[in-house]
Design an enzyme around this catalytic site. Structure first.
Site, PDB file in Angstrom:
ATOM      1  N   HIS A 127       0.850  -1.188   0.000  1.00 40.88           N
ATOM      2  CA  HIS A 127       0.000   0.000   0.000  1.00 40.88           C
ATOM      3  C   HIS A 127       0.878   1.228   0.000  1.00 40.88           C
ATOM      4  O   HIS A 127       1.953   1.220   0.597  1.00 40.88           O
ATOM      5  CB  HIS A 127      -0.903   0.015   1.245  1.00 40.88           C
ATOM      6  CG  HIS A 127      -2.053   0.943   1.115  1.00 40.88           C
ATOM      7  ND1 HIS A 127      -1.967   2.280   1.439  1.00 40.88           N
ATOM      8  CD2 HIS A 127      -3.305   0.744   0.655  1.00 40.88           C
ATOM      9  CE1 HIS A 127      -3.121   2.848   1.189  1.00 40.88           C
ATOM     10  NE2 HIS A 127      -3.955   1.955   0.714  1.00 40.88           N
TER      11      HIS A 127
ATOM     12  N   ASP B 292      -7.761  -5.735   0.352  1.00 44.26           N
ATOM     13  CA  ASP B 292      -8.204  -6.676  -0.680  1.00 44.26           C
ATOM     14  C   ASP B 292      -7.721  -8.106  -0.448  1.00 44.26           C
ATOM     15  O   ASP B 292      -8.097  -9.010  -1.183  1.00 44.26           O
ATOM     16  CB  ASP B 292      -7.724  -6.189  -2.052  1.00 44.26           C
ATOM     17  CG  ASP B 292      -8.363  -4.865  -2.417  1.00 44.26           C
ATOM     18  OD1 ASP B 292      -9.585  -4.754  -2.231  1.00 44.26           O
ATOM     19  OD2 ASP B 292      -7.660  -3.947  -2.860  1.00 44.26           O
TER      20      ASP B 292
HETATM   21  N1  COA Z   1       4.182  -7.598  -3.927  1.00 45.79           N
HETATM   22  C1  COA Z   1       5.537  -7.535  -3.984  1.00 45.79           C
HETATM   23  N2  COA Z   1       6.239  -6.383  -3.936  1.00 45.79           N
HETATM   24  C2  COA Z   1       5.541  -5.249  -3.839  1.00 45.79           C
HETATM   25  C3  COA Z   1       4.142  -5.240  -3.749  1.00 45.79           C
HETATM   26  C4  COA Z   1       3.470  -6.473  -3.808  1.00 45.79           C
HETATM   27  N3  COA Z   1       2.126  -6.530  -3.769  1.00 45.79           N
HETATM   28  N4  COA Z   1       3.719  -3.975  -3.655  1.00 45.79           N
HETATM   29  C5  COA Z   1       4.804  -3.213  -3.678  1.00 45.79           C
HETATM   30  N5  COA Z   1       5.902  -3.970  -3.785  1.00 45.79           N
HETATM   31  C6  COA Z   1       7.314  -3.489  -3.856  1.00 45.79           C
HETATM   32  C7  COA Z   1       7.620  -2.982  -5.266  1.00 45.79           C
HETATM   33  O1  COA Z   1       8.132  -3.989  -6.100  1.00 45.79           O
HETATM   34  C8  COA Z   1       8.627  -1.886  -4.955  1.00 45.79           C
HETATM   35  O2  COA Z   1       9.865  -2.520  -4.707  1.00 45.79           O
HETATM   36  P1  COA Z   1      11.260  -1.764  -5.020  1.00 45.79           P
HETATM   37  O3  COA Z   1      11.338  -0.611  -4.075  1.00 45.79           O
HETATM   38  O4  COA Z   1      12.285  -2.810  -4.774  1.00 45.79           O
HETATM   39  O5  COA Z   1      11.190  -1.327  -6.456  1.00 45.79           O
HETATM   40  C9  COA Z   1       8.134  -1.296  -3.633  1.00 45.79           C
HETATM   41  O6  COA Z   1       7.420  -2.355  -2.993  1.00 45.79           O
HETATM   42  C10 COA Z   1       7.219  -0.100  -3.825  1.00 45.79           C
HETATM   43  O7  COA Z   1       6.159  -0.515  -4.707  1.00 45.79           O
HETATM   44  P2  COA Z   1       5.328   0.477  -5.610  1.00 45.79           P
HETATM   45  O8  COA Z   1       4.576  -0.321  -6.620  1.00 45.79           O
HETATM   46  O9  COA Z   1       6.218   1.563  -6.117  1.00 45.79           O
HETATM   47  O10 COA Z   1       4.355   1.088  -4.536  1.00 45.79           O
HETATM   48  P3  COA Z   1       3.117   2.025  -4.831  1.00 45.79           P
HETATM   49  O11 COA Z   1       2.901   2.809  -3.597  1.00 45.79           O
HETATM   50  O12 COA Z   1       3.296   2.765  -6.102  1.00 45.79           O
HETATM   51  O13 COA Z   1       1.902   0.998  -5.090  1.00 45.79           O
HETATM   52  C11 COA Z   1       0.248  -0.603  -4.652  1.00 45.79           C
HETATM   53  C12 COA Z   1       1.015   0.621  -4.107  1.00 45.79           C
HETATM   54  C13 COA Z   1      -0.904  -0.895  -3.736  1.00 45.79           C
HETATM   55  C14 COA Z   1      -0.318  -0.253  -6.021  1.00 45.79           C
HETATM   56  C15 COA Z   1       1.219  -1.808  -4.733  1.00 45.79           C
HETATM   57  O14 COA Z   1       1.622  -2.163  -3.432  1.00 45.79           O
HETATM   58  C16 COA Z   1       0.595  -2.968  -5.456  1.00 45.79           C
HETATM   59  O15 COA Z   1       0.639  -3.033  -6.689  1.00 45.79           O
HETATM   60  N6  COA Z   1      -0.029  -3.961  -4.710  1.00 45.79           N
HETATM   61  C17 COA Z   1      -0.688  -5.077  -5.345  1.00 45.79           C
HETATM   62  C18 COA Z   1      -2.062  -4.671  -5.805  1.00 45.79           C
HETATM   63  C19 COA Z   1      -3.010  -4.445  -4.651  1.00 45.79           C
HETATM   64  O16 COA Z   1      -3.137  -5.251  -3.757  1.00 45.79           O
HETATM   65  N7  COA Z   1      -3.733  -3.319  -4.716  1.00 45.79           N
HETATM   66  C20 COA Z   1      -4.732  -2.963  -3.742  1.00 45.79           C
HETATM   67  C21 COA Z   1      -4.334  -1.737  -2.976  1.00 45.79           C
HETATM   68  S1  COA Z   1      -5.489  -1.426  -1.658  1.00 45.79           S
END
Ligand code: COA
Length: 382
Positions: free
Chosen positions: A264, A318
């Site tokens: 998140h 979720d």
């Molecule tokens: N599984 C594995 N690694 C994850 C992850 C996940 N679900 N979510 C984030 N990370 C890691 C990324 O690979 C990144 O790693 P790095 O620093 O080595 O590059 C780091 O954590 C930051 O991730 P990022 O995607 O830049 O974070 P964000 O704040 O932009 O995105 C979400 C937030 C929620 C979109 C992201 O955590 C995600 O895609 N989660 C899965 C989808 C989900 O469950 N969404 C519902 C949200 S309520």
């Protein structure tokens, strides 16, 4: 020295509004609606009361709640031509696409030429909250060849939704679970769909267009669509004993592999709503009859904590909602529409708040393209 503003992808940590609707502390897993912890509301309140609280700012009096509840029940039914429209939608289309289209169409039956009248805005807000379950269930039923059921005004919001979806009245336990899920999903500060609602609303578009935009934003797998993907993922894994090899394999193929339902932007600990949803699941399933998907989810949470915990990546809302909805017999692709049925209250609260002193969103970009290029007539191009 460059005067170029710093670019923050995803607008991370950049405030987009001042808001009193909710409060989130991602380090302490603290989420409050108008100052009241969400866990307390999920236990003590009902969705109707929470919707009022979010939009109006304070808990309603007994009289206000009774009138609001009555007014919502009056606004549940949809025009027969809107039902016809929903019947014409492709049965294999996604329910979020159907909801997006039907909310925009709902607005055509109740045109809002301006958003200058707070009384009319409140009326539109009530209509949107009341009609979303009707729109979701109309498509969910008609696509499988069932008759669309009219809403029942003797049932509350959660119970009526369940009835319109399944044709059965929920047991008191099922009603309470659904109601708690609606409360937990009703609001969450400046998330992507709320920001979308604010951007659309800032143009003084109608509330129906504002909510339709937010629904489009919610549908994506990085936002509300993750609940559906999370359950599909648990099913793909196939059981708790396969979690380790599944995740190791995914990470070997792609070190940046994203586990659905984890992570998140704001939370650096387990999401408060995931904890409540897990408690609901624990209550629903005794140890002996836990579904495989739930056992898999627990094992995945444990195994993933060792890998991603140091980075602050834990279950979000979720992760466990899908297993709870599945236990109620709700089809997987209706999970995200349920999120919308709940979140409409938060979107409308932000929209209402923003209309006071509204200013259109118009951020800046850092231009990186070419400039001053001569136009070459088509016949002169190779
Ligand atoms: N599984 C594995 N690694 C994850 C992850 C996940 N679900 N979510 C984030 N990370 C890691 C990324 O690979 C990144 O790693 P790095 O620093 O080595 O590059 C780091 O954590 C930051 O991730 P990022 O995607 O830049 O974070 P964000 O704040 O932009 O995105 C979400 C937030 C929620 C979109 C992201 O955590 C995600 O895609 N989660 C899965 C989808 C989900 O469950 N969404 C519902 C949200 S309520």
């Amino acid at each position: 020295m460059s005067t170029e503003p710093e670019f923050r992808p995803g607008l991370e940590d950049i405030p987009a509004a001042k808001s009193a609707v909710s409060f989130l502390d991602g380090k302490k897993a603290r989420l409050e609606y108008r100052g009241i912890p969400v866990e307390v509301l999920a236990k003590e309140s009902c969705f109707e009361e929470v919707a009022w609280l979010l939009i109006k700012g304070d808990l309603p009096s007994q009289k206000q709640l009774a009138e609001f509840d009555h007014d919502l029940r009056q606004r549940r039914a949809i025009h027969y031509r809107l039902k016809d429209l929903i019947k014409c939608m492709p049965a294999d289309g996604h329910p979020m696409d159907a909801l997006h289209a039907s909310v925009a169409a709902l607005g055509m039956f109740y045109p809002c030429k301006t958003v200058a009248d707070p009384v009319k805005n409140w009326d539109a807000s009530m209509r949107l909250i009341a009609a979303l379950p009707t729109l979701v269930t109309a498509f969910a039923r008609t696509r499988r060849g069932d008759e669309i059921l009219d809403p029942r005004s003797d049932l509350d919001h959660a119970a009526n939704f369940y009835y319109m979806l399944t044709g059965k009245e929920p047991t008191p336990a099922t009603r309470k679970v659904l109601d708690a899920c609606l409360i937990l999903h009703a609001e969450h500060t400046m998330n992507a769909s709320t920001f979308t609602a604010r951007v659309t609303g800032s143009t003084l578009a109608s509330p129906y267009q504002t909510i339709a935009s937010a629904i489009g934003s919610l549908s994506g797998p990085l936002h509300g669509g993750a609940n559906e993907e999370a359950l599909t993922q648990f099913e793909e894994i196939g059981g708790p004993e396969k979690v380790k090899s599944w995740l190791d394999g995914k990470r070997a193929a792609d070190p940046k592999y994203k586990v659905m339902g984890l992570g998140h932007r704001v939370y650096k600990v387990k999401d408060a709503r995931a904890t409540v949803l897990q408690e609901i699941a624990e209550h629903a399933f005794s140890e002996s009859c836990r579904p495989r998907a739930y056992e898999t989810a627990i094992e995945l949470e444990n195994y993933a904590a060792g890998i991603y915990g140091p980075k602050g990546i834990y279950p979000n809302v979720d992760f466990y909602s899908g297993v709870v909805y599945q236990s109620l017999g709700i089809p997987t692709d209706v999970f995200t529409p349920i999120f919308a049925i709940a979140r409409v209250a938060g979107w409308l609260a932000h929209w209402t708040e923003q209309l006071v002193g509204n200013r259109i969103f118009r951020p800046e970009q850092i231009s990186i393209g070419k400039t001053d290029i001569a136009y070459v007539p088509l016949e002169n191009r190779p």
